[in-house]
Design a protein around this motif. Structure first.
Motif, PDB file in Angstrom:
ATOM      1  N   ASP A   1      48.124  42.504  34.846  1.00 49.01           N
ATOM      2  CA  ASP A   1      48.952  41.902  35.890  1.00 49.01           C
ATOM      3  C   ASP A   1      50.052  41.057  35.263  1.00 49.01           C
ATOM      4  OD1 ASP A   1      47.392  43.029  37.882  1.00 49.01           O
ATOM      5  OD2 ASP A   1      46.023  41.318  37.944  1.00 49.01           O
TER       6      ASP A   1
ATOM      7  N   SER B   1      49.085  47.391  41.760  1.00 44.97           N
ATOM      8  CA  SER B   1      47.678  47.794  41.672  1.00 44.97           C
ATOM      9  C   SER B   1      47.479  49.289  41.908  1.00 44.97           C
ATOM     10  CB  SER B   1      46.839  47.000  42.680  1.00 44.97           C
ATOM     11  OG  SER B   1      47.179  47.357  44.016  1.00 44.97           O
TER      12      SER B   1
ATOM     13  N   VAL C   1      51.167  42.606  44.507  1.00 44.08           N
ATOM     14  CA  VAL C   1      49.770  42.967  44.259  1.00 44.08           C
ATOM     15  C   VAL C   1      49.530  44.430  44.615  1.00 44.08           C
ATOM     16  CG1 VAL C   1      47.381  42.576  44.952  1.00 44.08           C
ATOM     17  CG2 VAL C   1      48.903  40.626  44.575  1.00 44.08           C
TER      18      VAL C   1
END
Length: 550
Positions: free
Chosen positions: A367, A314, A310
């Motif tokens: 994602d 990100s 993540v």
């Protein structure tokens, strides 16, 4: 006369010699050990055809034997080579597992970081236009610094992130105010205002917290896997002591000399021998478990909202959000900067293109749905491996005994106990060097721990401390792991070339050693006692006969 007959019968019974386990008065053939000895590559020159007196033996029991001194030395060297091979094979298996886990994690983390950079390079130009193309180096150097940090370079990740935001602010401010002449002094003033004006909003502070915690954890974790494998490699190469080699020989091949090759070593006998030989290895247990526990804790950081996939993936989106925040508020920011740093003089080469950038919208990053599942499997696999390896050092003696050496029957009275085919009665010693003071099989100086292993224990402590700091989100100074412990801790010395200090034996004042059978013969005189019994008995029988005739 009845009394004389009884005495004569008793004394005659003493004249029956004990050859091997047969009780036969005839010397036994040595054909079995001749075949075994030759099969291991040794010459049959000097090897007896039948049993001989064993006063010459220094390790094996000194009864009738099929082994000469040369054979005893040869088999002793063979037993040492084989046992060291078994220890190193066990170590290689664990090291290979740890290296496999390291490679899997390392490949995955670098793949995430590379994918994050590729996403940034592909998604920024269409949206940011010249604001990206003219400042590509700023973003490239950020990822370069992140890789260097992950690889163990001694840099401060928070300072690297602060430097990135400072340089990005300067470039964006100049790009947004291209119509002005802006010098380095003015840009320095702009940077100072960023702490109060916060042009990028909360993103730098939030991202610094998450990136620092994630990268510290990732770097410490993969280094923990590397250190674990290195400790296993170095400790597995520590040579066996001469006292241990004697005990290994006595357990492994003296039964062949004694004529009972089929009698495998008793389980508890093997346990005491290897607990003595691997006493220093067992002292790794506490710090080894601490390291595994710390790594399991850090592994838990890889999952959830702040997991590595993540945070890594990100980065482009969060940086884009920060840039958008500054562009949306550039007029307000400029006004406050001009008030604090002074007005700028026109004379630049172009006007700013912020309106065009705003029309293009925001950077969007898709994602990857498979990243989470792949990471979950990696964490699950390594966690299982870490739990399995926690007892490695204290369970190594039993592993070697049960797999390759000893009979599995604890109460077997036909196993080899070091002296004969009989039950082994002494109790099994505990784990570690201090527990071997009364080991009946291996003479150990508990005041002289192995220095290579002590250095590896310190290495484990250092790594555990790093992991605990990483779990708490604290950055730690990182150096090349090969420099953590100085001295001769490489574990690469040859068996006969490692210097040993003078031995200071622990005083034997605690309690006497108790044996279920006569202890290892240390003098030739003891070994010849059995062979003199027939002659002594005949002498006494003759003396009694003379007395009865009077």
């Amino acid at each position: 006369m009845d009394f004389a007959v009884v005495i004569a019968l008793v004394l005659c019974a003493l004249t029956v010699p004990g050859f091997g386990d047969t009780g036969s008065g005839k010397a036994q053939s040595c054909s079995d050990i001749r075949q075994f000895y030759n099969g291991n590559g040794f010459s049959l020159k000097g090897v007896p055809q039948s049993e001989i007196s064993g006063e010459h033996l220094r390790i094996c029991p000194q009864g009738y034997t099929c082994c000469t001194s040369v054979m005893e030395d040869s088999l002793s060297n063979l037993s040492r080579t084989e046992m060291q091979g078994l220890i190193r094979d066990a170590g290689r298996a664990l090291q290979a597992s740890l290296n496999g886990q390291y490679k899997a994690f390392d490949d995955y983390l670098l793949e995430l970081l590379n994918r994050s950079e590729v996403v940034l390079q592909e998604s920024y130009p269409p949206v940011l236009g010249f604001l990206y193309t003219q400042n590509t180096r700023v973003f490239t150097e950020l990822y370069t610094e992140l890789r260097r940090y992950y690889r163990g370079s001694n840099i401060n990740i928070e300072e690297a992130l602060n430097e990135f935001w400072a340089r990005l602010l300067e470039r964006l401010f100049k790009g947004a105010n291209g119509q002005y002449l802006i010098g380095d002094d003015y840009l320095e003033c702009v940077s100072k205002q960023s702490e109060t004006l916060r042009p990028f909003g909360d993103t730098p502070r939030d991202l610094k917290l998450k990136v620092t915690r994630t990268f510290v954890a990732a770097r410490s974790f993969v280094q923990g896997l590397v250190i674990s494998g290195e400790v296993v490699r170095k400790v597995s190469q520590v040579p066996l002591s001469p006292e241990c080699v004697r005990a290994i020989m006595k357990m492994t091949y003296c039964r062949h000399c004694r004529g009972v090759p089929s009698a495998r070593p008793c389980a508890n006998y093997c346990a005491n021998v290897l607990k003595g030989c691997l006493a220093n290895h067992a002292d790794l247990d506490t710090e080894w478990r601490n390291l595994a526990d710390a790594m399991l804790q850090v592994a838990n950081r890889f999952e959830g909202a702040s997991s590595v996939n993540v945070v890594f993936l990100s980065l482009p989106k969060r940086i884009s959000e920060a840039i958008t925040t500054m562009m949306d508020n550039i007029d307000t920011f400029n006004t406050k900067v001009f008030q604090a740093c002074g007005n700028l003089r026109e004379g630049g080469t172009s006007n700013n293109g912020l309106e065009e950038v705003k029309k293009r919208g925001k950077v969007t990053v898709q994602d990857s749905p498979t990243s989470g599942a792949r990471l979950e499997k990696l964490v699950s696999d390594v966690s299982r491996r870490l739990r399995d390896m926690q007892s490695y050092w204290v369970s190594l003696p039993s592993t070697l005994c049960s797999d390759r050496v000893a009979t599995r029957a604890q109460g077997d009275d036909k196993c080899w106990n070091g002296m004969a085919r009989a039950r082994y009665l002494p109790e099994v010693m505990g784990d570690g060097l201090a527990s071997q003071i009364n080991n009946p099989e291996v003479e150990i100086d508990i005041t002289k721990p192995d220095m290579t292993i002590r250095q590896q224990i310190m290495q484990l402590k250092i790594m555990t401390n790093r992991l605990r700091n990483a779990f708490n989100g604290n950055d730690v100074d990182f150096q090349d792991t090969s420099d953590d412990v100085s001295g001769s801790g490489s574990g690469m010395c040859a068996d006969d070339n490692c210097a040993r200090g003078p031995r200071l034996m622990a005083p034997n004042t605690d309690r006497p050693k108790l044996y279920a059978y006569p202890p290892e013969n240390k003098k030739v005189v003891k070994g010849s006692a059995n062979h003199n019994l027939p002659f002594i008995a005949l002498y006494l029988l003759s003396l009694v006969t003379l007395l009865l005739r009077r």
